[in-house]
Write an enzyme that holds these catalytic residues in place. Structure first.
Site, PDB file in Angstrom:
ATOM      1  N   ARG A 129       2.903   5.937  -3.259  1.00 14.11           N
ATOM      2  CA  ARG A 129       3.798   6.749  -3.562  1.00 14.11           C
ATOM      3  C   ARG A 129       4.311   6.630  -5.099  1.00 14.11           C
ATOM      4  NH1 ARG A 129       4.158   5.670   1.743  1.00 14.11           N
ATOM      5  NH2 ARG A 129       5.399   6.737   3.118  1.00 14.11           N
TER       6      ARG A 129
ATOM      7  N   LYS B  22      -4.395   5.631  14.757  1.00 14.79           N
ATOM      8  CA  LYS B  22      -4.701   4.963  13.165  1.00 14.79           C
ATOM      9  C   LYS B  22      -5.882   5.206  12.989  1.00 14.79           C
ATOM     10  CE  LYS B  22      -0.232   4.037  13.231  1.00 14.79           C
ATOM     11  NZ  LYS B  22       0.517   4.753  11.743  1.00 14.79           N
TER      12      LYS B  22
ATOM     13  N   ARG C 240      -6.212   1.928  18.144  1.00 19.07           N
ATOM     14  CA  ARG C 240      -6.142   0.490  17.933  1.00 19.07           C
ATOM     15  C   ARG C 240      -5.767  -0.128  19.261  1.00 19.07           C
ATOM     16  NH1 ARG C 240      -3.183   0.199  11.990  1.00 19.07           N
ATOM     17  NH2 ARG C 240      -5.172   0.111  10.701  1.00 19.07           N
TER      18      ARG C 240
ATOM     19  N   ARG D  84      -8.334  12.045  12.680  1.00 18.33           N
ATOM     20  CA  ARG D  84      -7.126  11.952  12.778  1.00 18.33           C
ATOM     21  C   ARG D  84      -5.989  13.229  12.905  1.00 18.33           C
ATOM     22  NH1 ARG D  84      -5.298   6.922   9.086  1.00 18.33           N
ATOM     23  NH2 ARG D  84      -3.521   7.047  10.503  1.00 18.33           N
TER      24      ARG D  84
ATOM     25  N   LYS E  60       0.855  -1.144   0.158  1.00 16.58           N
ATOM     26  CA  LYS E  60      -0.001  -0.198   0.158  1.00 16.58           C
ATOM     27  C   LYS E  60       0.795   1.076   0.103  1.00 16.58           C
ATOM     28  CE  LYS E  60      -2.931   0.772   3.547  1.00 16.58           C
ATOM     29  NZ  LYS E  60      -2.648   2.244   4.157  1.00 16.58           N
TER      30      LYS E  60
ATOM     31  N   ASP F  74       1.753  -1.246  11.982  1.00 20.89           N
ATOM     32  CA  ASP F  74       0.473  -1.666  11.484  1.00 20.89           C
ATOM     33  C   ASP F  74       0.145  -2.931  11.611  1.00 20.89           C
ATOM     34  OD1 ASP F  74       0.070   0.798  10.251  1.00 20.89           O
ATOM     35  OD2 ASP F  74       0.720   0.250   8.384  1.00 20.89           O
TER      36      ASP F  74
HETATM   37  C1  S3P Z   1       2.418   4.806   6.201  1.00 12.38           C
HETATM   38  C2  S3P Z   1       3.116   5.082   7.301  1.00 12.38           C
HETATM   39  C3  S3P Z   1       2.607   4.944   8.520  1.00 12.38           C
HETATM   40  C4  S3P Z   1       1.715   3.463   8.633  1.00 12.38           C
HETATM   41  C5  S3P Z   1       0.681   3.721   7.445  1.00 12.38           C
HETATM   42  C6  S3P Z   1       1.263   3.862   6.107  1.00 12.38           C
HETATM   43  C7  S3P Z   1       2.940   5.281   4.793  1.00 12.38           C
HETATM   44  O1  S3P Z   1       1.791   5.669   9.221  1.00 12.38           O
HETATM   45  O2  S3P Z   1       0.914   3.462   9.796  1.00 12.38           O
HETATM   46  O3  S3P Z   1      -0.521   2.607   7.331  1.00 12.38           O
HETATM   47  O4  S3P Z   1       2.927   4.873   3.778  1.00 12.38           O
HETATM   48  O5  S3P Z   1       3.928   6.240   4.933  1.00 12.38           O
HETATM   49  P1  S3P Z   1       2.676   6.907  10.187  1.00 12.38           P
HETATM   50  O6  S3P Z   1       3.624   7.446   9.457  1.00 12.38           O
HETATM   51  O7  S3P Z   1       1.467   7.794  10.801  1.00 12.38           O
HETATM   52  O8  S3P Z   1       3.272   5.800  11.151  1.00 12.38           O
END
Ligand code: S3P
Length: 429
Positions: free
Chosen positions: A28, A343, A347, A123, A23, A316
């Site tokens: 990106r 999150k 969680r 959030r 993901k 995660d």
């Molecule tokens: C992600 C960073 C993480 C992760 C999220 C995806 C990312 O979050 O929990 O599912 O793609 O940069 P945080 O940067 O808030 O820790």
């Protein structure tokens, strides 16, 4: 997925599945392909709801993006050709979309409004809007830019050295993407290292990035050139099957094509420490990431302490680790994981409340949870609370409960793993 009482007693997991695209990397790929000049081709793209939100946002900014299943082609014309959108951008449930887009939009001289679903509205955005405002972006939103909906008007950014109070790849990436458009060199230092896909991928797009320990620096004014990306399988999705294989009797499964970037492999380190029988095979480099096949067998797990630097490397995966801990002998303590509270749901609360409904001996703490194992879980009615990873964790719990787990709001799983139930079904023997 329903398992009959008879089936439940004998279910085992066997076979192999291809893990869908990562993901973080899929998001990106679309963002950087849209910022670059030329045609970026992406394969094994994750066509989950979150990444589709990213595609629709960039289409609103005028980028031509063709997507058919897991293949995506982007005609990038460079950052300067992105347009002021006529509509509010909707990021759906995706924190990565909104936070990274804010970093990109911070450098662009036009107005954009952003909104998302009920979870996104709760959030914290100040962690990103704060430093981006300091760099010069004009951002407003509920409670002074703390919460969505947000509006941003970017341009004329000054570089900054930012000491991030949290290990967050979303914060780090947003500031680096703004830094790419700022006057001078921007750096971000984190308390411990978060996932480094932005750094790796920007380099694949031809950007010069300096990494020194937990500090990353980027000089403004550089441009991105289109590239080809094969997205590795998402270790955060594989994690559900790693735990499923470990806790379901008589099981052995092969998870193909999983990204094993060091900043993401906390789940493997934690499960191995708990006694899981995991082997890593066919290790190779694909695009800019290491990938491998992971093999997991039924394992005798024991409790452990999970804290410190491994937390951002497994953030995660904590919900599914909590389920594993209910099946481990002894006590598991998870600490230093306050980030779980911000999150898709809180969680700590959702994991504790939902697992308790199935009979788990689990208590919340301020920065994590304590789980006493091993407990026999029973069936019951549980709720994903609209959080994909809570939904998948509870669906895996159904493999080992004595009677059926009925899961409310299971459609949340489409956010990151639309084929989750098909894959699970194909392994159930
Ligand atoms: C992600 C960073 C993480 C992760 C999220 C995806 C990312 O979050 O929990 O599912 O793609 O940069 P945080 O940067 O808030 O820790």
């Amino acid at each position: 997925m329903k398992l009959s009482e008879e089936k439940k007693k004998s279910v085992k997991l066997e076979g192999r599945i291809n893990i869908p695209g990562d993901k973080s990397i899929s998001h990106r790929s679309v963002m950087f392909g849209s910022m670059a000049t030329g045609t970026t081709k992406i394969t094994n793209f994750l066509a989950g709801e979150d990444c589709l939100s990213t595609i629709s946002c960039f289409r609103e900014l005028g980028v031509s993006i063709k997507q058919e299943g897991s293949s995506v082609e982007i005609q990038g014309n460079g950052l300067s050709k992105l347009n002021e959108p006529t509509r509010v951008l909707d990021v759906g449930n995706s924190g990565t979309t909104i936070r990274l887009m804010l970093g990109i939009l911070a450098g662009l001289p036009f107005h954009v409004s952003l909104q998302g679903d009920d979870s996104i509205a709760k959030r914290p955005m100040k962690r990103v809007t704060g430093p981006l405002s300091q760099m010069g972006a004009k951002i407003d939103g509920r409670q002074n830019g703390t919460y969505c909906p947000l509006s941003i008007r970017g341009g004329n950014l000054e570089a900054m050295d930012y000491q991030s109070p949290v290990a967050s790849a979303q914060v780090k990436s947003a500031i680096l993407l703004a830094g790419l458009q700022a006057n001078g060199t921007t750096s971000v230092t984190e308390p411990s290292k978060s996932r480094d896909h932005t750094e790796r991928m920007l380099q694949a797009f031809g950007v010069y990035v300096i990494e020194e320990g937990n500090k990353v620096s980027i000089t403004g004014g550089q441009t991105l050139k289109a590239t080809t990306i094969e997205v590795p399988g998402d270790i955060s999705s594989a994690a559900f099957f790693l735990v499923a294989g470990a806790i379901t009797p008589n099981s052995r499964i092969v998870l193909k094509n999983v990204g094993i970037n060091q900043t993401r492999t906390g789940i493997i380190d934690i499960l191995v420490k708990m006694g899981a029988l995991i082997s890593i095979q066919n290790e190779r480099v694909q695009s800019f990431e290491r990938v491998a096949d992971l093999i997991i067998e039924t394992s005798d797990l024991k409790g452990t302490i999970i804290s410190g630097d491994v937390i951002p490397r497994a953030i995660d995966e904590i919900p599914i680790i909590a389920l594993a801990a209910t099946q481990a002998t002894g006590t598991t303590i998870i600490k230093d994981a306050q980030e779980l509270k911000v999150k898709e749901t809180n969680r700590i609360d959702t994991v504790v409340n939902e697992l308790r409904k199935l009979g788990a001996n689990i208590e919340p703490t301020d920065d994590g949870m304590i789980i006493h194992g091993k407990t026999s879980l029973h069936g019951g009615e549980v709720d994903s609370h609209g959080d994909h990873r809570i939904g998948m964790m509870l669906a895996i719990a159904n493999l080992i409960t004595d009677s059926e787990v009925s899961l409310k709001r299971k459609e949340a799983i489409n956010v990151s793993y639309p084929t989750f139930f098909e894959d699970l079904q194909s392994l159930c023997k």
